[in-house]
Design an enzyme around this catalytic site. Sequence first.
Site, short mmCIF file in Angstrom:
data_model
loop_
_atom_site.label_atom_id
_atom_site.label_comp_id
_atom_site.label_asym_id
_atom_site.label_seq_id
_atom_site.Cartn_x
_atom_site.Cartn_y
_atom_site.Cartn_z
N LYS A 72 -4.90 1.59 6.38
CA LYS A 72 -3.78 0.78 5.94
C LYS A 72 -2.94 1.75 5.47
CE LYS A 72 -2.09 -2.48 2.83
NZ LYS A 72 -2.34 -3.71 1.90
N LYS A 113 -3.50 -1.00 10.22
CA LYS A 113 -2.46 -1.74 9.53
C LYS A 113 -1.47 -0.84 9.37
CE LYS A 113 -0.86 -4.76 5.97
NZ LYS A 113 -1.13 -5.25 4.51
C1 PBG Z 1 -1.48 -6.59 0.12
C2 PBG Z 1 -1.14 -6.70 1.52
C3 PBG Z 1 0.10 -6.35 1.67
C4 PBG Z 1 0.00 -6.93 3.41
C5 PBG Z 1 -1.18 -7.57 3.22
N1 PBG Z 1 -1.86 -7.40 2.15
C6 PBG Z 1 1.20 -5.61 1.44
C7 PBG Z 1 1.09 -4.28 0.83
O1 PBG Z 1 0.24 -3.63 0.86
O2 PBG Z 1 2.01 -3.99 0.04
C8 PBG Z 1 1.19 -6.63 4.17
C9 PBG Z 1 1.09 -7.74 5.34
C10 PBG Z 1 2.29 -7.69 6.12
O3 PBG Z 1 3.35 -6.96 5.94
O4 PBG Z 1 2.35 -8.74 6.85
N2 PBG Z 1 -1.99 -5.44 -0.57
#
Ligand code: PBG
Length: 328
Positions: free
Chosen positions: A199, A252
């Site tokens: 991520k 992601k």
């Molecule tokens: C929580 C999380 C995030 C997303 C999913 N879980 C945001 C982040 O890390 O700031 C992003 C999902 C999306 O943009 O569709 N940490």
Amino acid sequence: MSNFPETRLRRYRRTASIRRMFDMEMPGPARFMWPTFLVEGSNKVEPIASMPGQNRYSIDTLLKALDPIVAQGIGSILLFGVAGSLGKDNDGSSAFAENGTVQQAVRAIKKEFPQLVVATDVCLCAYTTHGHCGPLDEHAQVDNDLALNVLRKVAVSHAHAGADIVAPSAMMDGQIQTIRHFLDTEGHKDTLLMSYSTKFASAFYGPFRDAEGSVPGKGDRQGYQASYREPRQALRESTLDEAEGADILMVKPALFYLDLMRTIRNQSQLPLAAYNVSGEYSMLVATAEKGWGDLRGMVRESTAAMARAGADILISYWANRYKELLHD
Ligand code: PBG
């Protein structure tokens, strides 16, 4: 050396019925996971301005919204909660409240739609006063090991409510091992663990943070999320999470990281999820709204790209419009 004029690839493309013989299938609805947002209360459907077509739902309205989604054959949903009246603190402790919105929603959904696979996001950023994914220490840095203590309670509370899959997204070191251990010792050895393993600290989460109210008050998430300029480290995240016991890996965002998706696909036997994030979604919606592109065409082309790169599970905001946009 080309064999033209004997070889002509256009023969394969001459008619729609010939093309259909060779084209890969679009991924079926069972492979889609619809991410959606909860709010406290009842009878609420709050449109998310930065993500047209997506809403925040109270539990009752979410159950209604799920009817047509389940009827389309969508395989799973991914739930995001908000702190609501339970409030926020430095640790994000309302995230593991037994009667939190996510925990209640999981119970209600599993009761009404037992066949729908329910996954939950395990993170703290929507529950901390500062908007970071774990408690801050005296230097305003996220304390990794304190975060683990909270995250594992959140994961167990979701599993306890009946979640089929818990999905830690905080990018804390050791979170998979810790959560697996506590799930196992607290009676949830069969709960699947989907790691947001690779991520990135991405500029494409903007619309989501607006939806969840999880914009960090100060600073950004580069201290814990992976750098898109150091792909080997990002790959190690997935390798380590596999070793720690993840059942499902994830890349992601998805569309800007297809290269890494393919690399992970080739080096691991674990199922791989692609998270087609909010910014990737809203970008296409905005283009279509401006009349600059055909939404169905753009959604299908980008979805096929993720499947081709090796994604098994497609975490996609398009899932609630599967029939209209993705069905052949
Ligand atoms: C929580 C999380 C995030 C997303 C999913 N879980 C945001 C982040 O890390 O700031 C992003 C999902 C999306 O943009 O569709 N940490």
